[in-house]
Design an enzyme around this catalytic site. Structure first.
Site, PDB file in Angstrom:
ATOM      1  N   GLU A  54       0.809  -1.225   0.000  1.00 36.18           N
ATOM      2  CA  GLU A  54       0.000   0.000   0.000  1.00 36.18           C
ATOM      3  C   GLU A  54       0.837   1.268   0.000  1.00 36.18           C
ATOM      4  OE1 GLU A  54      -2.918   3.053   0.654  1.00 36.18           O
ATOM      5  OE2 GLU A  54      -1.202   2.737   1.928  1.00 36.18           O
ATOM      6  N   HIS A 115      -0.722   0.594   7.152  1.00 29.83           N
ATOM      7  CA  HIS A 115      -1.326   1.372   6.068  1.00 29.83           C
ATOM      8  C   HIS A 115      -0.273   2.390   5.625  1.00 29.83           C
ATOM      9  CE1 HIS A 115      -5.385   3.480   4.794  1.00 29.83           C
ATOM     10  NE2 HIS A 115      -4.545   3.344   3.797  1.00 29.83           N
ATOM     11  N   HIS A 135      -4.035  -0.047  11.649  1.00 29.45           N
ATOM     12  CA  HIS A 135      -5.453  -0.228  11.992  1.00 29.45           C
ATOM     13  C   HIS A 135      -5.557  -1.611  12.619  1.00 29.45           C
ATOM     14  CE1 HIS A 135      -6.429   3.137   9.424  1.00 29.45           C
ATOM     15  NE2 HIS A 135      -5.772   2.580   8.450  1.00 29.45           N
ATOM     16  N   ASN A 171      -5.314   7.722   7.660  1.00 28.19           N
ATOM     17  CA  ASN A 171      -5.040   7.049   6.396  1.00 28.19           C
ATOM     18  C   ASN A 171      -3.540   7.076   6.134  1.00 28.19           C
ATOM     19  OD1 ASN A 171      -4.629   6.725   3.490  1.00 28.19           O
ATOM     20  ND2 ASN A 171      -6.852   6.742   3.352  1.00 28.19           N
ATOM     21  N   ASN A 227      -6.483  11.519   1.683  1.00 27.60           N
ATOM     22  CA  ASN A 227      -5.804  10.230   1.592  1.00 27.60           C
ATOM     23  C   ASN A 227      -4.307  10.445   1.783  1.00 27.60           C
ATOM     24  OD1 ASN A 227      -4.846   7.684   0.657  1.00 27.60           O
ATOM     25  ND2 ASN A 227      -6.763   7.364  -0.411  1.00 27.60           N
ATOM     26  N   ASP A 272      -4.123   8.374  -4.553  1.00 21.06           N
ATOM     27  CA  ASP A 272      -3.934   7.659  -3.285  1.00 21.06           C
ATOM     28  C   ASP A 272      -2.697   8.260  -2.601  1.00 21.06           C
ATOM     29  OD1 ASP A 272      -3.698   5.667  -1.279  1.00 21.06           O
ATOM     30  OD2 ASP A 272      -4.819   4.260  -2.504  1.00 21.06           O
ATOM     31  N   ASN A 273      -1.584   7.570  -2.580  1.00 20.85           N
ATOM     32  CA  ASN A 273      -0.419   8.128  -1.887  1.00 20.85           C
ATOM     33  C   ASN A 273       0.418   9.031  -2.786  1.00 20.85           C
ATOM     34  OD1 ASN A 273      -0.628   6.955   0.766  1.00 20.85           O
ATOM     35  ND2 ASN A 273      -0.282   4.990  -0.233  1.00 20.85           N
TER      36      ASN A 273
END
Ligand SMILES: *[C@@H]1O[C@H](CO)[C@@H](O)[C@H](O)[C@H]1NC(C)=O
Ligand SMILES: *[C@@H]1O[C@H](CO)[C@@H](O)[C@H](O)[C@H]1NC(C)=O
Length: 359
Positions: A54, A115, A135, A171, A227, A272-273
Site C-alpha cells: 500500500e 497502512h 489499523h 489514512n 488520503n 492515493d499516496n
C-alpha cells in the site's frame, strides 16, 4: 392502498434524491474511464509481495520500506488471515529482493495492519524513524506505531504507540520530526455502516491533524476524502491527495502549525499516496483510474493502475503527466509510485508490487 402508494412514492423520491446526489456529487469516481495501456520498460514483480504494497517510502541510500497486507473496509484482500508485514528492498542492489523486516520482541504482530508509512532521519545521530499507521485487526481502530530502523539487522525496534482522540481514522502520515507528524484522518464516523454512507456521499468531513508530543491540533478541515499526504523538500508545503474529488491540494504550513490552502490541482484520476522526489520536488502519485472497479472487485474486469507525475507544482502551470497505466492485467489498484534513480516502484492496495525502468 393509498397509504402504500404514498409510501412507495416517498420511497421513490428518497431514492431519486440519493441517486441524484450520488451521481452529481461524485460522478468522476464512478464513471468508467477507458484506460489506454501505457507501460514502462523492464518491469518486474517484487518477489514475495502478493497481498498489497500500500505504501512505500524510499530512504536517501536507496532502501525502500514497504507496508503490505492491508485489510480495509470496502477494499479487496486476498489473504484476510495473514497479518500485515513490512518489507525492505535495496534499490542499489544487483537483485531486487524484498526482505521482510523483523519487528522487535513484544510487538503484537497478529493484529498488525499497516497502512500509510513515513520516515524521518535525525541527522544528529543518523537515526531513522519509521512511522506506520496501524489499523488494529480486527477491531479496526487507528494508531501510529513509531519504530527505529536498524538497517544492518533488517529490524524495526518498536519505540512507542501513539493514540489520540483526533487521530480517529488515520489514512496516511508525513513525519516532520522524531515524534511529530501531520496525518490525514479520513473518516468522521466510527460506526462501519455510517462510514460507508459517508464515503458514498462524499461528506467533506476529513481533516488533517498536526501531532507533536506537546500539542495536537486540527490543522485543516473540509476534505472530501483526505488520503495520501506528503511534504515539499523545503518543508514549507503539505500536499494532500483527495481521492473523492480527484484533487491534489497544496497547503502552506503556518507558524502555528495550521495549514492554509494555496491551490488545488485537478488530476482526473483518484489519487492515493503521494511520493515527493526530494531532488526535483516532483510529486509521484499512485492513482485509481476507476473507483467503481476498485470498490466492487471482479477478477474478470479488474481495477487498473495509473501513475501520475506533477512537475512545477508551485508554478502558474503545473504539468501533470501520466507515467504509467495498466488495465489490471499486470498490476491492480496502484496506491503509490516512488521513483529512485531512473526506476519507479509501483505499490498496490491488495495486489502485487512492480519495479520498472523509466524511459
Ligand atoms: C494560525 O495562523 C494563521 C496564519 O497566521 C491564522 O490565520 C490562524 O487564525 C491561526 N490559527 C490559530 C488557531 O491560532
Ligand atoms: C488489457 O489489455 C490487454 C492488451 O494490452 C488485453 O489483452 C487484456 O484483455 C486487457 N485486459 C482487461 C481486463 O481489459
Amino acid at each position: 392502498m393509498g397509504r402504500v402508494i404514498v409510501f412507495v412514492a416517498l420511497f421513490g423520491i428518497l431514492l431519486a434524491v440519493f441517486a441524484a446526489s450520488f451521481i452529481s456529487l461524485r460522478s468522476r469516481i464512478w464513471a468508467t474511464r477507458e484506460l489506454k495501456q501505457n507501460h514502462l520498460p523492464n518491469c518486474q514483480y517484487l518477489k514475495g509481495i502478493a497481498y498489497g504494497s500500500e505504501d512505500i517510502a524510499i530512504l536517501p541510500n536507496g532502501l525502500a520500506l514497504i507496508s503490505s497486507g492491508l485489510k480495509y473496509p470496502l477494499s479487496q484482500n486476498f489473504a484476510p488471515d495473514v497479518p500485515g508485514k513490512m518489507f525492505v528492498l535495496d534499490l542499489e542492489g544487483d537483485v531486487l529482493k524484498p526482505v521482510e523486516l523483523r519487528i522487535s520482541h513484544g510487538f503484537d504482530m497478529q493484529s498488525f495492519n499497516p497502512h500509510g508509512i513515513s520516515t524521518y532521519i535525525d541527522h544528529t545521530d543518523d537515526t531513522v524513524y519509521v512511522f506506520v499507521v496501524n489499523h488494529l485487526h480486527p477491531q479496526f481502530t487507528s494508531q501510529i506505531e513509531l519504530f527505529k530502523f536498524l538497517e544492518e539487522d533488517n529490524t524495526l525496534i518498536h519505540l512507542k504507540t501513539i493514540k489520540h482522540e483526533l487521530l480517529l481514522n488515520v489514512n496516511d502520515i508525513v513525519a516532520i520530526g522524531p515524534e511529530t507528524f501531520y496525518a490525514s484522518s479520513d473518516h468522521y464516523f466510527t460506526d462501519s455502516i455510517l462510514r460507508i454512507f459517508e464515503k458514498i456521499f462524499g461528506l467533506a468531513w476529513c481533516k488533517i491533524i498536526y501531532y507533536s508530543p506537546g500539542e495536537v491540533i486540527n490543522a485543516a478541515s473540509d476534505f472530501g476524502g483526505a488520503n495520501g499526504i506528503n511534504i515539499s523538500p523545503d518543508g514549507r508545503y503539505i500536499y494532500v491527495a483527495d481521492f473523492l474529488d480527484s484533487i491534489v491540494h497544496v497547503l502552506e504550513i503556518q507558524d502555528n502549525k495550521t495549514l492554509t490552502r494555496v491551490k488545488a490541482i485537478h488530476i482526473g484520476s483518484l489519487p492515493d499516496n503521494i511520493h515527493v522526489d526530494h531532488e526535483t520536488g516532483d510529486l509521484w502519485i499512485g492513482c485509481h483510474p476507476n473507483g467503481w472497479k476498485f470498490l466492487f472487485y471482479n477478477k474478470d474486469d479488474p481495477p487498473g493502475s495509473e501513475i501520475l507525475r506533477i512537475k512545477n507544482i508551485h508554478s502558474e502551470k503545473p504539468v501533470v503527466t501520466e507515467v504509467y497505466a495498466d488495465n489490471g492485467s499486470v498490476i491492480q489498484g496502484s496506491s503509490v509510485a516512488a521513483n529512485y534513480k531512473g526506476k519507479v516502484l509501483i505499490g498496490t492496495v491488495f495486489h502485487k508490487a512492480l519495479c520498472c525502468d523509466l524511459h
